[in-house]
Design a protein around this motif. Structure first.
Motif, short mmCIF file in Angstrom:
data_model
loop_
_atom_site.label_atom_id
_atom_site.label_comp_id
_atom_site.label_asym_id
_atom_site.label_seq_id
_atom_site.Cartn_x
_atom_site.Cartn_y
_atom_site.Cartn_z
N GLU A 369 0.92 -1.24 0.03
CA GLU A 369 -0.20 0.03 -0.06
C GLU A 369 0.85 1.41 -0.11
N LEU A 370 1.87 1.31 0.87
CA LEU A 370 2.72 2.43 0.90
C LEU A 370 3.45 2.80 -0.28
N GLN A 371 3.67 1.43 -1.18
CA GLN A 371 4.58 1.73 -2.33
C GLN A 371 3.43 2.45 -3.38
N LYS A 372 2.33 2.54 -3.47
CA LYS A 372 1.66 2.95 -4.23
C LYS A 372 1.77 4.50 -4.41
N TYR A 373 2.33 5.23 -3.01
CA TYR A 373 2.58 6.58 -3.11
C TYR A 373 4.06 6.70 -2.84
N SER A 374 4.68 6.06 -3.60
CA SER A 374 6.22 6.03 -3.42
C SER A 374 7.09 7.38 -4.09
N ILE A 375 7.98 7.69 -3.42
CA ILE A 375 8.72 8.89 -3.64
C ILE A 375 9.11 8.92 -5.02
N ASP A 376 9.49 8.39 -5.83
CA ASP A 376 9.77 8.46 -7.22
C ASP A 376 8.65 9.09 -7.93
N GLN A 377 7.44 8.45 -7.58
CA GLN A 377 6.15 8.95 -8.61
C GLN A 377 5.95 10.45 -8.04
N THR A 378 6.25 10.70 -6.80
CA THR A 378 6.06 12.16 -6.42
C THR A 378 7.12 13.11 -7.34
N LEU A 379 8.32 12.72 -7.01
CA LEU A 379 9.59 13.30 -7.80
C LEU A 379 9.38 13.45 -9.47
N ILE A 380 8.71 12.48 -10.09
CA ILE A 380 8.57 12.57 -11.54
C ILE A 380 7.36 13.76 -11.80
N LYS A 381 6.47 13.87 -10.97
CA LYS A 381 5.38 14.63 -11.11
C LYS A 381 5.91 16.30 -11.00
N ILE A 382 6.91 16.37 -9.82
CA ILE A 382 7.59 17.74 -9.60
C ILE A 382 8.69 17.84 -10.83
N PHE A 383 9.26 17.04 -11.14
CA PHE A 383 10.28 17.27 -12.50
C PHE A 383 9.50 17.75 -13.84
N ASP A 384 8.54 16.95 -13.95
CA ASP A 384 7.68 17.36 -15.16
C ASP A 384 7.10 18.70 -15.13
N ASP A 385 6.37 19.08 -14.06
CA ASP A 385 5.81 20.36 -13.67
C ASP A 385 7.03 21.47 -13.99
N TYR A 386 8.36 21.27 -13.18
CA TYR A 386 9.39 22.21 -13.41
C TYR A 386 9.80 22.32 -14.86
N SER A 387 9.94 21.20 -15.49
CA SER A 387 10.27 21.27 -16.95
C SER A 387 9.46 22.28 -17.63
N VAL A 388 7.98 22.28 -17.63
CA VAL A 388 7.32 23.39 -18.31
C VAL A 388 7.49 24.73 -18.00
N LYS A 389 7.84 25.06 -16.82
CA LYS A 389 8.20 26.40 -16.26
C LYS A 389 9.47 26.91 -16.85
N LEU A 390 10.56 25.85 -16.80
CA LEU A 390 12.02 26.00 -17.25
C LEU A 390 12.09 26.49 -18.67
N LYS A 391 10.98 26.09 -19.53
CA LYS A 391 11.16 26.55 -20.92
C LYS A 391 10.76 27.77 -21.21
N CYS A 392 10.44 28.47 -20.25
CA CYS A 392 10.22 29.96 -20.55
C CYS A 392 11.46 30.54 -20.30
N TRP A 393 12.50 30.05 -19.88
CA TRP A 393 13.98 31.19 -20.00
C TRP A 393 15.08 29.98 -20.41
N LYS A 394 14.80 28.78 -20.57
CA LYS A 394 15.94 27.68 -21.08
C LYS A 394 15.42 26.99 -22.13
N PHE A 395 15.95 26.51 -23.37
CA PHE A 395 15.85 25.54 -24.06
C PHE A 395 15.67 24.01 -23.64
N LEU A 396 14.98 23.10 -23.66
CA LEU A 396 15.02 21.94 -23.21
C LEU A 396 14.51 21.02 -24.51
#
Length: 396
Positions: A369-396
């Motif tokens: 049950e705990l592994q359904k909310y594992s830290i890597d899944q949370t981080l992937i969401k954070i990374f993806d959201d940040y990538s969208v914002k980063l494009k405003c000032w840097k090429f990706l």
């Protein structure tokens, strides 16, 4: 067109003998390194850590802190220095520049976040036990409380995301440090990578243990509450039940007191301190024990119950906020004001093999049950959201 991966620096601090915190960092960075969607580079300050991480196939940058860095850190927290806006960077941040890092992820609650000028970061808060249990010397004496307050009043506020280990940890950090709820995340940290079966080791034979034993892997801080276990063993002995305890972990100043206490109560022969447990023994230390017993005052979560769940070892845990939610019915809970409560739980496991089997099965289910909310899944969401914002000032 997307031609470049998000370049993430994972800051890996501490050493292997620091215990669960080290293992949590290692497990997390290894999980992230398997996702080829991002470029992961480990930044560390120890040659031993560098060798370990390279062994696991990571790209590693090993840094040394200079005298200039130490002086700069002192000035950086002064208001006058901040007002003048000096643009001096630490060696750490210069290395981030050299490796074109897009986002820094602090795997532990690092003070390095306080000195970054031009890099966004994700911050980790493991616990706020200096506020929850401020009586204990390790979070109070020698201005440790004040140092932690400076850190948590500043570092999380500038983070693009803050990671906590539980819903209680999340609510506490938001409430106590006035953080934006949308930027604080809770997720379950991962068990150690060392909980795998290897060449068989007979623990009782190796450590000359003649009776059944319980296991407690914990540094010798006062809050780890080894005393509670010794008191229970004394009570069991008076009832004619001989049960040993195996303690592993580094001495943080409380080891002599614990061993002297056991000697004073005439149970020193039942207390086996084995030092820092070798990786190849960890699986068998758990597996061959009657139970993991962890009467810690600190939480809201800990790593050993997850390891015990994964291996198939019953768990006896503290009945405290956060901790009881972590195991959620898959462990026996103890009133830390009454060691007789632990005695009752231990007798139930000694006398009832079905109870032990039931707890093992509940542990497997809870870990799943705990592994359904594992830290890597949370981080992937954070990374993806940040990538969208980063494009405003840097090429990706």
């Amino acid at each position: 067109m997307d031609t470049q991966k998000l370049n993430i620096a994972c800051v890996f601090e501490g050493d292997i003998e620091s215990g669960g915190g080290f293992q949590t960092q290692l497990s997390t960075i290894l999980i992230l390194s398997k996702n080829d969607k991002y470029k992961i580079t480990a930044f560390t300050f120890s040659n031993k850590n560098k060798e370990l991480l390279i062994k696991h196939g990571l790209d590693v940058v090993c840094l040394k802190t200079s005298i200039f860095d130490k002086i700069l850190k002192i000035f950086s927290l002064q208001i006058w220095f901040q007002i003048l806006r000096f643009k001096w960077k630490t060696t750490f941040e210069k290395k981030l520049d050299n490796h074109s890092i897009d986002l820094v992820y602090f795997l532990s609650p690092s003070s390095l976040a306080l000195y970054l000028l031009n890099h966004n970061y994700i911050y980790t808060v493991w616990d706020l036990c200096h506020r929850d249990m401020l009586e204990f010397p390790e979070v109070n004496y020698y201005r440790e409380f004040e140092v932690r307050e400076i850190l948590y009043n500043n570092a999380p506020k500038k983070a693009v995301a803050v990671l906590t280990d539980s819903e209680l940890g999340k609510s506490n950090v938001i409430r106590r440090y006035n953080l934006d709820e949308s930027r604080v995340f809770s997720s379950s940290f991962s068990p150690s990578i060392n909980i795998v079966e290897s060449n068989f080791i007979d623990i009782k034979k190796k450590y000359n243990i003649d009776v059944d034993y319980i296991y407690y892997p914990a540094q010798f801080w006062a809050h780890k509450n080894h005393i509670y276990i010794i008191d229970a063993i004394v009570k069991l002995k008076k009832k004619g039940i001989l049960l040993a305890a195996v303690f592993s972990g580094s001495d943080k100043g409380n080891l002599k007191y614990i061993l002297d206490y056991a000697k004073k109560l005439n149970v020193e022969d039942l207390i086996h301190y084995i030092g820092f447990a070798p990786n190849e023994e960890i699986y068998y230390l758990y597996k061959q024990s009657l139970a993991l017993v962890m009467p810690s005052y600190f939480g809201p979560t800990n790593i050993p119950p997850l390891e015990a769940f994964a291996i198939g070892t019953p768990v006896i845990y503290s009945d405290l906020d956060g901790l009881r939610e972590q195991v959620e019915g898959a462990a026996l809970l103890c009133d830390l004001n009454n060691s007789g409560h632990l005695v009752e739980h231990l007798e139930s496991l000694i006398n009832n093999s079905e109870k032990r089997t039931e707890l093992i099965q509940l542990g497997y289910k809870r870990l799943e049950e705990l592994q359904k909310y594992s830290i890597d899944q949370t981080l992937i969401k954070i990374f993806d959201d940040y990538s969208v914002k980063l494009k405003c000032w840097k090429f990706l």
